[in-house]
Design a protein around this motif. Sequence first.
Motif, PDB file in Angstrom:
ATOM      1  N   ASP A 290       0.819  -1.225   0.000  1.00 35.12           N
ATOM      2  CA  ASP A 290       0.000   0.000   0.000  1.00 35.12           C
ATOM      3  C   ASP A 290       0.848   1.269   0.000  1.00 35.12           C
ATOM      4  O   ASP A 290       0.544   2.232  -0.705  1.00 35.12           O
ATOM      5  N   THR A 291       1.899   1.307   0.818  1.00 41.18           N
ATOM      6  CA  THR A 291       2.718   2.520   0.885  1.00 41.18           C
ATOM      7  C   THR A 291       3.384   2.802  -0.451  1.00 41.18           C
ATOM      8  O   THR A 291       3.401   3.950  -0.928  1.00 41.18           O
ATOM      9  N   ASN A 292       3.910   1.757  -1.088  1.00 40.91           N
ATOM     10  CA  ASN A 292       4.518   1.943  -2.410  1.00 40.91           C
ATOM     11  C   ASN A 292       3.482   2.432  -3.420  1.00 40.91           C
ATOM     12  O   ASN A 292       3.774   3.286  -4.270  1.00 40.91           O
ATOM     13  N   ARG A 293       2.274   1.882  -3.344  1.00 38.52           N
ATOM     14  CA  ARG A 293       1.208   2.297  -4.269  1.00 38.52           C
ATOM     15  C   ARG A 293       0.874   3.767  -4.081  1.00 38.52           C
ATOM     16  O   ARG A 293       0.697   4.511  -5.054  1.00 38.52           O
ATOM     17  N   LEU A 294       0.818   4.219  -2.838  1.00 38.35           N
ATOM     18  CA  LEU A 294       0.497   5.622  -2.568  1.00 38.35           C
ATOM     19  C   LEU A 294       1.591   6.556  -3.070  1.00 38.35           C
ATOM     20  O   LEU A 294       1.313   7.593  -3.678  1.00 38.35           O
TER      21      LEU A 294
ATOM     22  N   SER B 214      10.486  17.627  10.909  1.00 37.06           N
ATOM     23  CA  SER B 214      10.811  17.207   9.550  1.00 37.06           C
ATOM     24  C   SER B 214       9.812  16.197   9.005  1.00 37.06           C
ATOM     25  O   SER B 214       9.224  15.410   9.745  1.00 37.06           O
ATOM     26  N   HIS B 215       9.640  16.233   7.690  1.00 37.89           N
ATOM     27  CA  HIS B 215       8.748  15.300   7.003  1.00 37.89           C
ATOM     28  C   HIS B 215       9.562  14.203   6.327  1.00 37.89           C
ATOM     29  O   HIS B 215      10.658  14.444   5.819  1.00 37.89           O
ATOM     30  N   GLY B 216       9.023  12.979   6.345  1.00 37.67           N
ATOM     31  CA  GLY B 216       9.669  11.863   5.674  1.00 37.67           C
ATOM     32  C   GLY B 216      10.695  11.140   6.510  1.00 37.67           C
ATOM     33  O   GLY B 216      11.107  10.027   6.169  1.00 37.67           O
ATOM     34  N   GLY B 217      11.118  11.731   7.606  1.00 38.13           N
ATOM     35  CA  GLY B 217      12.116  11.101   8.471  1.00 38.13           C
ATOM     36  C   GLY B 217      12.108  11.708   9.853  1.00 38.13           C
ATOM     37  O   GLY B 217      13.156  11.956  10.446  1.00 38.13           O
TER      38      GLY B 217
ATOM     39  N   GLY C  59       1.181   2.794  13.024  1.00 38.47           N
ATOM     40  CA  GLY C  59       2.614   2.990  13.118  1.00 38.47           C
ATOM     41  C   GLY C  59       3.098   3.958  12.054  1.00 38.47           C
ATOM     42  O   GLY C  59       2.323   4.506  11.276  1.00 38.47           O
ATOM     43  N   PHE C  60       4.420   4.250  12.083  1.00 35.64           N
ATOM     44  CA  PHE C  60       5.066   4.976  10.990  1.00 35.64           C
ATOM     45  C   PHE C  60       4.801   6.470  10.997  1.00 35.64           C
ATOM     46  O   PHE C  60       5.355   7.203  10.199  1.00 35.64           O
ATOM     47  N   GLN C  61       3.979   6.974  11.928  1.00 32.46           N
ATOM     48  CA  GLN C  61       3.534   8.361  11.825  1.00 32.46           C
ATOM     49  C   GLN C  61       3.444   9.034  13.188  1.00 32.46           C
ATOM     50  O   GLN C  61       3.420   8.383  14.233  1.00 32.46           O
ATOM     51  N   GLY C  62       3.398  10.363  13.147  1.00 29.09           N
ATOM     52  CA  GLY C  62       3.219  11.163  14.345  1.00 29.09           C
ATOM     53  C   GLY C  62       2.669  12.514  13.950  1.00 29.09           C
ATOM     54  O   GLY C  62       2.146  12.701  12.840  1.00 29.09           O
ATOM     55  N   ILE C  63       2.789  13.469  14.874  1.00 29.20           N
ATOM     56  CA  ILE C  63       2.302  14.823  14.627  1.00 29.20           C
ATOM     57  C   ILE C  63       3.331  15.801  15.171  1.00 29.20           C
ATOM     58  O   ILE C  63       3.876  15.599  16.257  1.00 29.20           O
ATOM     59  N   ASN C  64       3.626  16.840  14.395  1.00 23.21           N
ATOM     60  CA  ASN C  64       4.639  17.793  14.849  1.00 23.21           C
ATOM     61  C   ASN C  64       4.001  18.989  15.549  1.00 23.21           C
ATOM     62  O   ASN C  64       2.775  19.044  15.727  1.00 23.21           O
ATOM     63  N   ALA C  65       4.813  19.941  15.961  1.00 24.97           N
ATOM     64  CA  ALA C  65       4.323  21.071  16.749  1.00 24.97           C
ATOM     65  C   ALA C  65       3.351  21.944  15.980  1.00 24.97           C
ATOM     66  O   ALA C  65       2.548  22.669  16.582  1.00 24.97           O
ATOM     67  N   ASN C  66       3.389  21.869  14.655  1.00 24.35           N
ATOM     68  CA  ASN C  66       2.450  22.645  13.828  1.00 24.35           C
ATOM     69  C   ASN C  66       1.125  21.927  13.607  1.00 24.35           C
ATOM     70  O   ASN C  66       0.239  22.452  12.938  1.00 24.35           O
ATOM     71  N   GLY C  67       1.018  20.706  14.151  1.00 21.20           N
ATOM     72  CA  GLY C  67      -0.196  19.925  13.947  1.00 21.20           C
ATOM     73  C   GLY C  67      -0.195  19.151  12.649  1.00 21.20           C
ATOM     74  O   GLY C  67      -1.194  18.523  12.288  1.00 21.20           O
ATOM     75  N   ASP C  68       0.926  19.142  11.933  1.00 23.47           N
ATOM     76  CA  ASP C  68       1.028  18.406  10.671  1.00 23.47           C
ATOM     77  C   ASP C  68       1.379  16.946  10.929  1.00 23.47           C
ATOM     78  O   ASP C  68       2.158  16.626  11.834  1.00 23.47           O
ATOM     79  N   ILE C  69       0.831  16.065  10.093  1.00 22.23           N
ATOM     80  CA  ILE C  69       1.204  14.659  10.142  1.00 22.23           C
ATOM     81  C   ILE C  69       2.618  14.507   9.614  1.00 22.23           C
ATOM     82  O   ILE C  69       2.992  15.098   8.606  1.00 22.23           O
ATOM     83  N   THR C  70       3.407  13.719  10.323  1.00 21.22           N
ATOM     84  CA  THR C  70       4.767  13.404   9.894  1.00 21.22           C
ATOM     85  C   THR C  70       4.916  11.894   9.793  1.00 21.22           C
ATOM     86  O   THR C  70       4.147  11.145  10.407  1.00 21.22           O
ATOM     87  N   THR C  71       5.887  11.436   9.007  1.00 22.69           N
ATOM     88  CA  THR C  71       6.205  10.010   8.983  1.00 22.69           C
ATOM     89  C   THR C  71       7.644   9.814   9.433  1.00 22.69           C
ATOM     90  O   THR C  71       8.471  10.722   9.346  1.00 22.69           O
ATOM     91  N   LEU C  72       7.919   8.596   9.908  1.00 26.14           N
ATOM     92  CA  LEU C  72       9.206   8.292  10.523  1.00 26.14           C
ATOM     93  C   LEU C  72      10.195   7.672   9.551  1.00 26.14           C
ATOM     94  O   LEU C  72      11.294   7.305   9.955  1.00 26.14           O
ATOM     95  N   GLY C  73       9.829   7.545   8.283  1.00 30.76           N
ATOM     96  CA  GLY C  73      10.693   6.871   7.321  1.00 30.76           C
ATOM     97  C   GLY C  73      10.383   5.388   7.280  1.00 30.76           C
ATOM     98  O   GLY C  73       9.689   4.835   8.147  1.00 30.76           O
ATOM     99  N   ARG C  74      10.870   4.743   6.223  1.00 29.19           N
ATOM    100  CA  ARG C  74      10.600   3.311   6.045  1.00 29.19           C
ATOM    101  C   ARG C  74      11.065   2.523   7.257  1.00 29.19           C
ATOM    102  O   ARG C  74      12.127   2.762   7.808  1.00 29.19           O
TER     103      ARG C  74
ATOM    104  N   PRO D 205      17.060  -0.595  12.152  1.00 31.81           N
ATOM    105  CA  PRO D 205      18.097  -0.251  13.136  1.00 31.81           C
ATOM    106  C   PRO D 205      17.640   0.738  14.199  1.00 31.81           C
ATOM    107  O   PRO D 205      18.015   0.606  15.375  1.00 31.81           O
ATOM    108  N   ASP D 206      16.822   1.734  13.825  1.00 34.21           N
ATOM    109  CA  ASP D 206      16.373   2.727  14.806  1.00 34.21           C
ATOM    110  C   ASP D 206      15.565   2.084  15.925  1.00 34.21           C
ATOM    111  O   ASP D 206      15.638   2.509  17.085  1.00 34.21           O
ATOM    112  N   SER D 207      14.772   1.062  15.583  1.00 33.06           N
ATOM    113  CA  SER D 207      13.958   0.410  16.614  1.00 33.06           C
ATOM    114  C   SER D 207      14.837  -0.355  17.591  1.00 33.06           C
ATOM    115  O   SER D 207      14.571  -0.374  18.799  1.00 33.06           O
ATOM    116  N   VAL D 208      15.894  -0.977  17.094  1.00 33.09           N
ATOM    117  CA  VAL D 208      16.816  -1.701  17.976  1.00 33.09           C
ATOM    118  C   VAL D 208      17.546  -0.725  18.889  1.00 33.09           C
ATOM    119  O   VAL D 208      17.677  -0.960  20.102  1.00 33.09           O
ATOM    120  N   ALA D 209      18.015   0.381  18.322  1.00 32.17           N
ATOM    121  CA  ALA D 209      18.725   1.387  19.121  1.00 32.17           C
ATOM    122  C   ALA D 209      17.819   1.975  20.191  1.00 32.17           C
ATOM    123  O   ALA D 209      18.238   2.188  21.335  1.00 32.17           O
TER     124      ALA D 209
END
Length: 404
Positions: A55-59, A116-119, A144-159, A222-226
């Motif tokens: 789905d993510t690749n399709r989007l 930041s967006h995308g990461g 998963g994969f997402q959050g919200i920043n101080a501006n109220g915008d949706i952000t993603t954490l990267g693949r 790797p980020d999840s392990v760290a």
Amino acid sequence: MTTAVTHRGSRLYVKKFGGTSLGSLERIEIVAEQLAEAYHLGELQVIVCSAMAGDTNRLYALAQRLDANASARELDMLASTGEQVSIALLAIALQKRGINARSLLASQLPIRTSASHGGAEITQIETAYLLQLLQEGIVPIIAGFQGINANGDITTLGRGGSDTTAVAIAAALHADECQIFTDVDGVFTTDPAIEPTARRLDAISFTEMLALARNGAKVLHPDSVATAQRCCVPLRVLSSFNPGRGTLIVDNLPRSSGITGIAVAHNQALLTKAVTVGNGDFNQQMRQLLQHCGVAFESNDTVSDSWFVVGQQHITQVVTAMERQPDSIPVNCQSSLTRLSLVGAIVSSFTSISNELRLMLDGEGIDVKLSSWSATTLSVWVDEANADKAVRVLHHAFGLNKAQ
């Protein structure tokens, strides 16, 4: 500050399901059945979901068809919808089984991130709402994969960001364990698709798992392990397709005395200077150029040796940028390489391990193009055509096919 949840003496598990685990309605029904069984056994569960497989690749492909230069903000808004589909479908499947489940976007907790967006990076998870749901016997199912920043915008954490979401939630809730469900039975000594005798590890240390993940093992981001290591969250990799105990990842394990596993990273390219010039000048120019291009790299800049390794997909971008540089230093590029990384107690036995490795590969006519090492990792680069053979040779040479 949060407090651990207690309910009927139950243990609390954060369970993350990847795209292949949720890749169809049939798979979602199977996962729901597994969760329902655990619920009736008295487990407290917080679920984190990736988007359904593909789905993510399709989007992203849809956005690319409209505009190859679509803004990062809108790409995050678009990509985050994949998880919204999977969490809602899983909640419906659990509700059908009589279990009170509630799907939640990251913004509804909220999960706060950097701007930041995308990461983006997770900065805070507010747990009050989750604690309330758990106390009420409701199973939260979180995107998963997402959050919200101080501006109220949706952000993603990267693949791979859903793994990090799950670990961060487990840390915030003081969960007993964070369980990552995928399409493999755990962490193996190497890729079973390359070496059929690869063994599943019952347990592995955070340090060695992080080295495997950073050097090509795809089972965990790797980020999840760290994050799990930093927050002291016990982590377990299991299959949603087959029953079993999977692989436990913790810190308090006896120090290994040999090689634990071999990670494989394909599609690597080696850049070296093509003319006689000071290593300092070459290193400075290459570092500045690669950083400007946003290209991740490995390098060695000793007095006697100087090289850079990048992903092969970046070569055209890097070469084009170099050609535009005034007084650029010519480079040689060797592509179609694979990095094999032996992970374990390297520093204590480096000489013997290094000698045995080269002896084994030389005996099979496999040329080592490059090598580097650290306290836990010895990496060599070989031609892509010889990579699978090299993995099998080293796996047997270091006894990884034998039960420990």
